[in-house]
Write an enzyme that holds these catalytic residues in place. Structure first.
Site, PDB file in Angstrom:
ATOM      1  N   ASP A  27      36.215  68.645   1.331  1.00  0.00           N
ATOM      2  CA  ASP A  27      36.578  68.084   0.022  1.00  0.00           C
ATOM      3  C   ASP A  27      35.783  66.799  -0.198  1.00  0.00           C
ATOM      4  OD1 ASP A  27      38.085  67.215  -2.371  1.00  0.00           O
ATOM      5  OD2 ASP A  27      39.512  68.732  -1.724  1.00  0.00           O
ATOM      6  N   LEU A  68      39.294  76.698  -2.900  1.00  0.00           N
ATOM      7  CA  LEU A  68      40.210  76.057  -3.857  1.00  0.00           C
ATOM      8  C   LEU A  68      39.513  75.027  -4.737  1.00  0.00           C
ATOM      9  CD1 LEU A  68      43.059  75.553  -1.292  1.00  0.00           C
ATOM     10  CD2 LEU A  68      43.500  76.427  -3.566  1.00  0.00           C
ATOM     11  N   TYR A  77      37.573  70.816 -20.415  1.00  0.00           N
ATOM     12  CA  TYR A  77      36.902  72.069 -20.778  1.00  0.00           C
ATOM     13  C   TYR A  77      36.062  71.945 -22.048  1.00  0.00           C
ATOM     14  CZ  TYR A  77      40.576  73.891 -17.647  1.00  0.00           C
ATOM     15  OH  TYR A  77      41.442  74.108 -16.598  1.00  0.00           O
ATOM     16  N   THR A 111      42.552  81.691 -11.701  1.00  0.00           N
ATOM     17  CA  THR A 111      43.506  81.025 -12.589  1.00  0.00           C
ATOM     18  C   THR A 111      44.177  82.021 -13.533  1.00  0.00           C
ATOM     19  OG1 THR A 111      43.693  79.463 -14.437  1.00  0.00           O
ATOM     20  CG2 THR A 111      41.566  80.502 -14.145  1.00  0.00           C
ATOM     21  N   TYR A 157      36.133  77.108 -19.122  1.00  0.00           N
ATOM     22  CA  TYR A 157      36.707  77.240 -17.775  1.00  0.00           C
ATOM     23  C   TYR A 157      37.152  78.679 -17.502  1.00  0.00           C
ATOM     24  CZ  TYR A 157      40.377  76.591 -14.189  1.00  0.00           C
ATOM     25  OH  TYR A 157      41.174  76.680 -13.072  1.00  0.00           O
ATOM     26  N   LYS A 161      35.614  81.159 -14.688  1.00  0.00           N
ATOM     27  CA  LYS A 161      36.469  81.715 -13.635  1.00  0.00           C
ATOM     28  C   LYS A 161      36.477  83.247 -13.704  1.00  0.00           C
ATOM     29  CE  LYS A 161      38.916  78.582 -11.336  1.00  0.00           C
ATOM     30  NZ  LYS A 161      38.769  78.397  -9.880  1.00  0.00           N
ATOM     31  N   ASN A 186      50.593  77.999 -13.374  1.00  0.00           N
ATOM     32  CA  ASN A 186      51.155  76.653 -13.535  1.00  0.00           C
ATOM     33  C   ASN A 186      52.048  76.197 -12.382  1.00  0.00           C
ATOM     34  OD1 ASN A 186      50.430  77.685 -16.401  1.00  0.00           O
ATOM     35  ND2 ASN A 186      50.595  75.471 -16.638  1.00  0.00           N
ATOM     36  N   ARG A 205      47.182  67.252 -16.337  1.00  0.00           N
ATOM     37  CA  ARG A 205      47.948  68.384 -16.875  1.00  0.00           C
ATOM     38  C   ARG A 205      49.348  67.918 -17.298  1.00  0.00           C
ATOM     39  NH1 ARG A 205      46.213  72.552 -12.309  1.00  0.00           N
ATOM     40  NH2 ARG A 205      46.121  70.573 -11.206  1.00  0.00           N
TER      41      ARG A 205
END
Ligand code: UGA
Length: 352
Positions: A27, A68, A77, A111, A157, A161, A186, A205
């Site tokens: 990461d 991830l 976006y 997603t 996005y 994806k 979510n 979010r």
């Protein structure tokens, strides 16, 4: 990849505690996983998704890659679409090829956004009858994926994806890549996103947006009145499903899974009302006039090019059948747990 994010940081705990795995976690930030950095079964690598040469070495050395890493914040976006497409598609494409070349199992996080809008939403019809809920269920195998026009950059996005899912599927089809794709609906919980002005900037979010409003006694803002609906899935239920996927390579080979709680559906307006109610329970010292809920136009909140998924309820029969998994945490309990952790993390500061 992406071990330091919301899902990765929660996944690390059960992975390390079952002592079956040696984990290399990649990461760009380790803030959320500080407590694991000295764990004997964990090695942290501070790399970003572009450092393909170094990532290649780690892919070659492992058995399974859990992917991830993502830019997954709707406020980005339509404002930085090229970066969104680059991080979520272009740089991930290399990882898919590496897994194929070295014959490694790939567990890829996609997603629920890939479903886009509902057929009913596009047609301008709404079926209010609750018995008709099945007509909205989104299925991995049969539902179409419905996006808006190119100028509605919100879908940058979702389309990035979606194309990556198609690439992974095609590598499975043509080159025998062993993969499993997860579509989260979510997820909510502790350490999700950030609170603007405290440990990040911009628009996170919805959970963090509403928590910021509650903590700072600001109006909760409903984008276009908050009529769109989501199912919110507590991270503990999600991690339970993900661990089952990790532990069942044969049963999950080349499968796609919706992971979400179909019974936890609320409109964003209902979410705001519920969060105010729960906040009052968690902080009884607050007063009624500390809270307000207002509507704001999407163009003002997110900028031009924002569109939205109107409703997304997962069909989770594949996860039920192949993982023996069933989400257990209801919307109120899940929100309460998540909100309590935000209050614990941020609420003791003198300014909130
Ligand atoms: C986002 C990501 O795009 C997905 O990739 C991700 O999987 C998903 O979150 C998730 O958490 O699983 P979305 O549900 O649109 O999708 O994300 P939020 O930013 O949490 O927005 C939810 C809804 O709340 C949207 O309708 C948004 O317009 C609304 N909202 C958000 C508000 O009304 N007010 C706010 O302050 C923030």
């Amino acid at each position: 990849m992406g071990v330091g994010g919301f899902i990765g940081s929660h996944l690390l705990k059960p992975l390390l505690s079952c002592e079956n795995y040696d984990i290399t976690g990649i990461d760009i930030s380790s803030n959320k996983i500080e407590k694991y950095l000295e764990h004997p079964l964990f090695a942290y690598e501070n790399l970003d998704v572009h450092q393909s040469d170094k990532i290649d070495t780690h892919v070659k050395a492992c058995d399974t890659v859990i992917s991830l890493a993502a830019l997954c914040n709707p406020a980005q976006y339509n404002t930085i679409p090229l970066k969104v497409i680059e991080i979520n598609f272009i740089s991930q494409y290399d990882l898919v090829k590496m897994c194929t070349n070295y014959k490694k199992r790939l567990i890829h996080f996609s997603t629920s956004e890939v479903y886009g809008k509902t057929i009913q939403g596009v047609a301008g019809r709404h079926i209010p009858d609750k018995t008709a809920v099945d007509t909205y269920l989104l299925s991995e195998k049969t539902s179409p994926l419905i996006m808006g026009p190119i100028s509605a950059q919100r879908w940058s996005y979702a389309t990035a994806k979606q194309l990556l899912e198609r690439v992974i599927y095609a590598y499975g089809f043509e080159h025998n890549l062993e993969y499993c794709i997860v579509r989260p609906f979510n997820f909510i919980g502790s350490h999700m996103d950030y609170i603007p002005g405290i440990d990040g900037e911009g628009i996170p979010r919805v959970l963090a947006c509403f928590m910021k409003a509650l903590l700072f006694k600001e109006p909760i803002q409903l984008v276009n009145g908050g009529k769109n609906e989501r199912v919110f899935t507590h991270i503990d239920d999600a991690i339970d499903a993900i661990m089952r996927i990790i532990e069942r390579p044969k049963a999950t080979r080349n499968c796609i899974f919706n992971i979400g709680n179909p019974t936890n559906e609320v409109s964003i307006e209902q979410l705001a009302q519920l969060m105010v109610e729960i906040y009052k329970e968690l902080r009884p010292e607050t007063r009624d006039d500390d809270f307000s809920i207002i509507s704001v136009p999407a163009d003002r909140f997110y900028g031009k090019g924002y569109e939205d998924s109107d409703k997304r309820i997962p069909d989770i029969s594949a996860a039920r059948d192949l993982l023996d998994w069933q989400p257990k945490i209801g919307i109120r309990d899940g929100l309460k747990k998540a909100m309590a952790s935000f209050i614990e993390q941020y609420g003791k500061r003198h300014d909130v």
